[in-house]
Design a protein around this motif. Sequence first.
Motif, PDB file in Angstrom:
ATOM      1  N   UNK A 108       0.819  -1.210   0.000  1.00 30.05           N
ATOM      2  CA  UNK A 108       0.000   0.000   0.000  1.00 30.05           C
ATOM      3  C   UNK A 108       0.855   1.262   0.000  1.00 30.05           C
ATOM      4  N   UNK A 109       1.828   1.320   0.901  1.00 30.66           N
ATOM      5  CA  UNK A 109       2.610   2.552   1.036  1.00 30.66           C
ATOM      6  C   UNK A 109       3.466   2.821  -0.195  1.00 30.66           C
ATOM      7  N   UNK A 110       3.948   1.752  -0.840  1.00 25.25           N
ATOM      8  CA  UNK A 110       4.721   1.926  -2.069  1.00 25.25           C
ATOM      9  C   UNK A 110       3.824   2.371  -3.217  1.00 25.25           C
ATOM     10  N   UNK A 111       2.684   1.697  -3.392  1.00 32.89           N
ATOM     11  CA  UNK A 111       1.859   1.926  -4.566  1.00 32.89           C
ATOM     12  C   UNK A 111       1.027   3.197  -4.461  1.00 32.89           C
ATOM     13  N   UNK A 112       0.716   3.619  -3.253  1.00 32.46           N
ATOM     14  CA  UNK A 112      -0.051   4.862  -3.075  1.00 32.46           C
ATOM     15  C   UNK A 112       0.840   6.064  -2.811  1.00 32.46           C
ATOM     16  N   UNK A 113       2.107   5.822  -2.519  1.00 27.60           N
ATOM     17  CA  UNK A 113       3.027   6.934  -2.359  1.00 27.60           C
ATOM     18  C   UNK A 113       2.754   7.787  -1.145  1.00 27.60           C
ATOM     19  N   UNK A 114       2.172   7.188  -0.105  1.00 27.76           N
ATOM     20  CA  UNK A 114       1.908   7.909   1.140  1.00 27.76           C
ATOM     21  C   UNK A 114       2.665   7.212   2.262  1.00 27.76           C
ATOM     22  N   UNK A 115       3.652   7.863   2.873  1.00 28.44           N
ATOM     23  CA  UNK A 115       4.332   7.238   4.015  1.00 28.44           C
ATOM     24  C   UNK A 115       3.334   6.917   5.123  1.00 28.44           C
ATOM     25  N   UNK A 116       3.400   5.688   5.617  1.00 26.83           N
ATOM     26  CA  UNK A 116       2.507   5.226   6.685  1.00 26.83           C
ATOM     27  C   UNK A 116       1.035   5.313   6.272  1.00 26.83           C
ATOM     28  N   UNK A 117       0.769   5.208   4.980  1.00 30.48           N
ATOM     29  CA  UNK A 117      -0.603   5.308   4.494  1.00 30.48           C
ATOM     30  C   UNK A 117      -1.490   4.186   5.008  1.00 30.48           C
ATOM     31  N   UNK A 118      -0.943   2.957   5.061  1.00 27.37           N
ATOM     32  CA  UNK A 118      -1.736   1.840   5.570  1.00 27.37           C
ATOM     33  C   UNK A 118      -2.095   2.074   7.031  1.00 27.37           C
ATOM     34  N   UNK A 119      -1.132   2.555   7.796  1.00 27.61           N
ATOM     35  CA  UNK A 119      -1.362   2.832   9.214  1.00 27.61           C
ATOM     36  C   UNK A 119      -2.494   3.836   9.390  1.00 27.61           C
ATOM     37  N   UNK A 120      -2.460   4.916   8.618  1.00 28.28           N
ATOM     38  CA  UNK A 120      -3.511   5.929   8.698  1.00 28.28           C
ATOM     39  C   UNK A 120      -4.866   5.344   8.304  1.00 28.28           C
ATOM     40  N   UNK A 121      -4.891   4.583   7.189  1.00 30.10           N
ATOM     41  CA  UNK A 121      -6.141   4.004   6.724  1.00 30.10           C
ATOM     42  C   UNK A 121      -6.751   3.044   7.729  1.00 30.10           C
ATOM     43  N   UNK A 122      -5.897   2.193   8.315  1.00 33.88           N
ATOM     44  CA  UNK A 122      -6.392   1.219   9.285  1.00 33.88           C
ATOM     45  C   UNK A 122      -6.873   1.917  10.558  1.00 33.88           C
ATOM     46  N   UNK A 123      -6.145   2.941  10.994  1.00 32.35           N
ATOM     47  CA  UNK A 123      -6.580   3.698  12.172  1.00 32.35           C
ATOM     48  C   UNK A 123      -7.950   4.336  11.933  1.00 32.35           C
ATOM     49  N   UNK A 124      -8.151   4.847  10.730  1.00 29.85           N
ATOM     50  CA  UNK A 124      -9.450   5.445  10.396  1.00 29.85           C
ATOM     51  C   UNK A 124     -10.560   4.408  10.504  1.00 29.85           C
ATOM     52  N   UNK A 125     -10.315   3.229   9.932  1.00 34.34           N
ATOM     53  CA  UNK A 125     -11.324   2.163   9.989  1.00 34.34           C
ATOM     54  C   UNK A 125     -11.595   1.751  11.432  1.00 34.34           C
ATOM     55  N   UNK A 126     -10.545   1.601  12.236  1.00 29.02           N
ATOM     56  CA  UNK A 126     -10.709   1.196  13.632  1.00 29.02           C
ATOM     57  C   UNK A 126     -11.554   2.219  14.390  1.00 29.02           C
ATOM     58  N   UNK A 127     -11.286   3.499  14.171  1.00 25.55           N
ATOM     59  CA  UNK A 127     -12.059   4.540  14.849  1.00 25.55           C
ATOM     60  C   UNK A 127     -13.522   4.510  14.424  1.00 25.55           C
ATOM     61  N   UNK A 128     -13.764   4.342  13.134  1.00 22.62           N
ATOM     62  CA  UNK A 128     -15.140   4.277  12.637  1.00 22.62           C
ATOM     63  C   UNK A 128     -15.862   3.051  13.186  1.00 22.62           C
ATOM     64  N   UNK A 129     -15.138   1.945  13.256  1.00 22.94           N
ATOM     65  CA  UNK A 129     -15.717   0.714  13.804  1.00 22.94           C
ATOM     66  C   UNK A 129     -16.074   0.914  15.274  1.00 22.94           C
ATOM     67  N   UNK A 130     -15.182   1.547  16.012  1.00 21.54           N
ATOM     68  CA  UNK A 130     -15.414   1.797  17.434  1.00 21.54           C
ATOM     69  C   UNK A 130     -16.626   2.715  17.637  1.00 21.54           C
ATOM     70  N   UNK A 131     -16.846   3.641  16.706  1.00 23.66           N
ATOM     71  CA  UNK A 131     -17.990   4.541  16.788  1.00 23.66           C
ATOM     72  C   UNK A 131     -19.312   3.841  16.512  1.00 23.66           C
ATOM     73  N   UNK A 132     -19.233   2.681  15.884  1.00 22.17           N
ATOM     74  CA  UNK A 132     -20.448   1.957  15.548  1.00 22.17           C
ATOM     75  C   UNK A 132     -20.966   2.215  14.144  1.00 22.17           C
ATOM     76  N   UNK A 133     -20.155   2.873  13.299  1.00 22.51           N
ATOM     77  CA  UNK A 133     -20.564   3.088  11.916  1.00 22.51           C
ATOM     78  C   UNK A 133     -20.710   1.734  11.225  1.00 22.51           C
TER      79      UNK A 133
END
Length: 342
Positions: A108-133
């Motif tokens: 992900x980080x290589x192909x999207x060109x965002x350092x720590x992009x996977x980390x950011x994406x997964x953190x976003x999902x975890x937060x949304x999941x915790x919210x009950x979305x």
Amino acid sequence: MEGIVAVTYRCNAKCYMCNTWRYPSPKAEEVTPADVAKIPSGLKFCNITGGEPFLREDLGEIVDVVKSKAERVVISTNGYFTDRVVALARKHCDIGIRVSLEGLPAANDELRGIPDGFDHGLRTIIELKHMGLKDIGFGITVSDRNAKDLLELYKLALSMDLEFATAVTHNAYYFHKFDNEFQDPDMIAKEFLKLVRELFRTRKPKNWFRAYFNYYLVNKVYGGQRPLSCECGTDLFVVDPFAKIKPCNALDLEMGDLRTQSFDEIWNSERAREIRAQVATCDRQCWMIGSAAPAMKKALWTPVQWILKNRRRFLNATESELVELSAEFRPKGDTLGANAGE
């Protein structure tokens, strides 16, 4: 009818399969909430996309408008701006969010060109999941460079009870990309067939229809004709970041301008009719969910028949037998071994 609203061409990612980030839309010229308010009400579905939508400071206002127009609204994002995504989701807990990841962290980080992009994406999902979305998930665009991560990313989504969206690389004006191609279609086909089998192993009929969609992504990889007719410009419209109405994000054809016309004027114009005639003879053979989903709903019996015929075959198939199920897509005389791509 379904809609896609591309709110910006600005993007913080530098994806290998998309050069939109090289051609950002000027902030002052981007479509406004008032422009978006001109789209019709009663839409079944509307996708808000970019570029990266969360670069828009007024995205919440646009979501307010789109929610009044569509039964279901989903925002596509790379998930980098976790705080912005979570803040909007708190206000709009009934929307969907799809975080685009190109595989596991390294890919992900290589192909999207965002350092720590996977980390950011997964953190976003975890937060949304915790919210009950409820309507949240991952999305991946598959090529030779990340196909081996397809099944693992699906299993991660499955373990977290998330939706899982797929695509393959396409060439189009929207992506400013015309040299995407598949170097090892046999390997990619094999990975998709494994996914189809896994989708059939779930007890969710929705996943069985996804199996149909993914099976025909194999067809796209091999350069075949799409199985259902495309009716972009009839069942689907795109609003680009400059408030122009287009039939889809593959054909650079302008039906009209929401800043100077009403949607009805655009939709019923002679120009719109001309574009629909061009769509009817289009030879691009795209198979993206934006145009495939309406077609599948319209010709529902076609995927249903395919599911009834193929579910048991996939459930019991070995890897070598899976490969043979893609035989209809491969060029005549071409064979594919069980260890293709390995």
